[in-house]
Design a protein around this motif. Sequence first.
Motif, PDB file in Angstrom:
ATOM      1  N   ILE A  82      -0.189  10.728  -1.499  1.00 15.31           N
ATOM      2  CA  ILE A  82      -0.433  10.157  -0.233  1.00 15.31           C
ATOM      3  C   ILE A  82       0.736  10.806   0.881  1.00 15.31           C
ATOM      4  CG2 ILE A  82      -0.388   8.045   1.308  1.00 15.31           C
ATOM      5  CD1 ILE A  82      -0.522   6.263  -1.295  1.00 15.31           C
TER       6      ILE A  82
ATOM      7  N   ASP B  68      -4.330   3.532  -3.390  1.00 14.36           N
ATOM      8  CA  ASP B  68      -4.608   3.514  -4.735  1.00 14.36           C
ATOM      9  C   ASP B  68      -4.128   4.530  -5.358  1.00 14.36           C
ATOM     10  OD1 ASP B  68      -5.963   1.301  -4.176  1.00 14.36           O
ATOM     11  OD2 ASP B  68      -7.900   1.851  -4.570  1.00 14.36           O
TER      12      ASP B  68
ATOM     13  N   ILE C 152      -3.577   3.568   5.545  1.00 16.12           N
ATOM     14  CA  ILE C 152      -3.541   3.462   4.045  1.00 16.12           C
ATOM     15  C   ILE C 152      -4.518   2.287   3.719  1.00 16.12           C
ATOM     16  CG2 ILE C 152      -2.120   3.573   2.078  1.00 16.12           C
ATOM     17  CD1 ILE C 152       0.277   4.606   3.923  1.00 16.12           C
ATOM     18  N   ASP C 153      -5.393   2.765   2.924  1.00 17.91           N
ATOM     19  CA  ASP C 153      -6.105   1.448   2.369  1.00 17.91           C
ATOM     20  C   ASP C 153      -6.091   1.323   0.714  1.00 17.91           C
ATOM     21  OD1 ASP C 153      -7.736  -0.942   2.345  1.00 17.91           O
ATOM     22  OD2 ASP C 153      -9.553   0.253   2.971  1.00 17.91           O
ATOM     23  N   ALA C 154      -6.064   0.195   0.569  1.00 22.65           N
ATOM     24  CA  ALA C 154      -5.866  -0.094  -1.241  1.00 22.65           C
ATOM     25  C   ALA C 154      -6.840  -1.496  -1.496  1.00 22.65           C
ATOM     26  CB  ALA C 154      -4.370  -0.101  -1.440  1.00 22.65           C
ATOM     27  N   THR C 155      -7.071  -1.128  -2.420  1.00 20.25           N
ATOM     28  CA  THR C 155      -8.107  -2.527  -3.141  1.00 20.25           C
ATOM     29  C   THR C 155      -7.232  -3.591  -3.170  1.00 20.25           C
ATOM     30  OG1 THR C 155      -7.692  -1.943  -5.355  1.00 20.25           O
ATOM     31  CG2 THR C 155      -9.546  -0.951  -4.534  1.00 20.25           C
TER      32      THR C 155
ATOM     33  N   LYS D 226      -7.121   8.655   7.444  1.00 18.67           N
ATOM     34  CA  LYS D 226      -7.385   7.533   6.600  1.00 18.67           C
ATOM     35  C   LYS D 226      -6.944   8.232   5.054  1.00 18.67           C
ATOM     36  CE  LYS D 226     -10.905   4.750   8.567  1.00 18.67           C
ATOM     37  NZ  LYS D 226     -12.444   4.196   8.348  1.00 18.67           N
ATOM     38  N   THR D 227      -6.111   7.426   4.337  1.00 21.32           N
ATOM     39  CA  THR D 227      -5.874   7.884   2.727  1.00 21.32           C
ATOM     40  C   THR D 227      -5.890   6.576   2.000  1.00 21.32           C
ATOM     41  OG1 THR D 227      -4.298   9.136   1.593  1.00 21.32           O
ATOM     42  CG2 THR D 227      -3.312   7.560   3.324  1.00 21.32           C
ATOM     43  N   SER D 228      -6.225   6.854   0.579  1.00 22.23           N
ATOM     44  CA  SER D 228      -6.200   5.802  -0.181  1.00 22.23           C
ATOM     45  C   SER D 228      -4.872   5.445  -0.703  1.00 22.23           C
ATOM     46  CB  SER D 228      -7.086   6.214  -1.496  1.00 22.23           C
ATOM     47  OG  SER D 228      -7.125   5.154  -2.522  1.00 22.23           O
TER      48      SER D 228
ATOM     49  N   SER E 258       0.676  -1.211  -0.051  1.00 18.50           N
ATOM     50  CA  SER E 258      -0.085   0.028   0.126  1.00 18.50           C
ATOM     51  C   SER E 258       0.898   1.395  -0.121  1.00 18.50           C
ATOM     52  CB  SER E 258      -0.778   0.010   1.253  1.00 18.50           C
ATOM     53  OG  SER E 258      -0.243   0.005   2.293  1.00 18.50           O
TER      54      SER E 258
END
Length: 453
Positions: A441, A435, A356-359, A431-433, A257
């Motif tokens: 980021i 992707d 940090i989130d990611a698909t 929170k941040t993406s 991520s």
Amino acid sequence: MDQANKLQYQQQVEKYLEGNKVYSIFEDLLKSLIIKKPDDPIEFLINKLQEPETKKIFIIGPPGSKLLELSLTLAEYMKFHCVSLGDLIKKELSKKSELSQQIQDSLDKFQYVNDEIAINIALNQIQHLENEKKSYIFEGFPKTRVQGLAFQKEGIIPDAFLILEMSEEQIYQCCLKKLDTEPFNKLSQKEELARNHSLEYQLNLKQVKEIYKNQYFSVDGEKHYELEDMAQRLKYKLYNNAPTRAGRILVIGPPGSGRSTLAKHLCARYGFVYISTRELISNLVNQKGTTGKEAFEKINKGDLVDDRIINALIKERINQTDCQLQGYVLDGYPKTQQQLETLNELNIQPTLIVIIDATDDIVLRRLTQRRTDPISGRIYNSIDEADREVKSRLIIAPNEKRDVVQLRLKRWEDLKQLIDGTVKYASVIFKTSGDAPINNIIEQVCYHLEKMN
């Protein structure tokens, strides 16, 4: 006092300390005490508090990169005095002395002026400004490790250190451009001179960065910046709009991520200590003990190392002096419910938790392309990044194979839901993406961190 109220109280105290520059005042006073070592510390501190506030900025960049023009403009805008090593050397050359001849010999070869000469010239001017209590920008110094260490020995520590970064090709082009100006335009074999000087600059820059790793920050020297934007970046460094001096930041997210890249950047930018569970485990494995062997076997299977081992490693590291004084960024901790609950036992009250989130598709694509060099341990985001001789030995790390990654993603989803359901941390979560491009980021998190003050 329950944990929620304790956290809220701690945040209020830190807001007061930051808002009134208490960290900055004590940091400056302590730094002055260590440097000067006065016989009467109390009297020294009283006098220090009564002196006008002064700041010092170092700015370096490739030759021919309009560094002096930038420094003069910033100095005028910020009402600082500007000192240029190049101008000081020109002044020394005009004296036609034995020293000036040594300088001329270096210039005739398009080489750096001897360190000892450069240091003496610089110190004479800086000591004059220090005695007059003037804030200043010093352009073009220090250029080498020896010069930087000499300044540190004299107690001259910058409040901000700006480095103009450029690509290898652009540095070379800047050197060529410099060779077209007086007094270098009469030299022959300019391409070879430019290439050698470019390599010398890059080697020295790497060593200078190591000395000033907690002071310097870089900007893209090939990008145009508005004057106010550049001045604002410097003011963040000078006046501690940066985060709390002893911040406790957790950066968590799924594999691939950008978590580690972000954590390392925060440490480089703000002077925090970087703590990686991966590195702690690697050090444990290298000790070749029973615990290290157990951890190694777990990692190769894609399993998590036991919580008791990880918690013990984290506890030992965060209690070291550098973490207590500088604050730290924890990369990849916590990973389990027990680790999350252990935060209280370890007395970790986070000032910020970055999620940090990611698909899954993004993570799988990134990790299936990633390769590891089993000899150096270096990680490549794709096989194309490696040199020809390295490519043949690259492997996919055991914990980055598709089936293992899918298991890790499932564990991440469970942890994310657990943290989202923990009310006491809601106020410190950002929170941040994952992707998005990594630079985006980084800027989002840094902006949030600075805005918190």
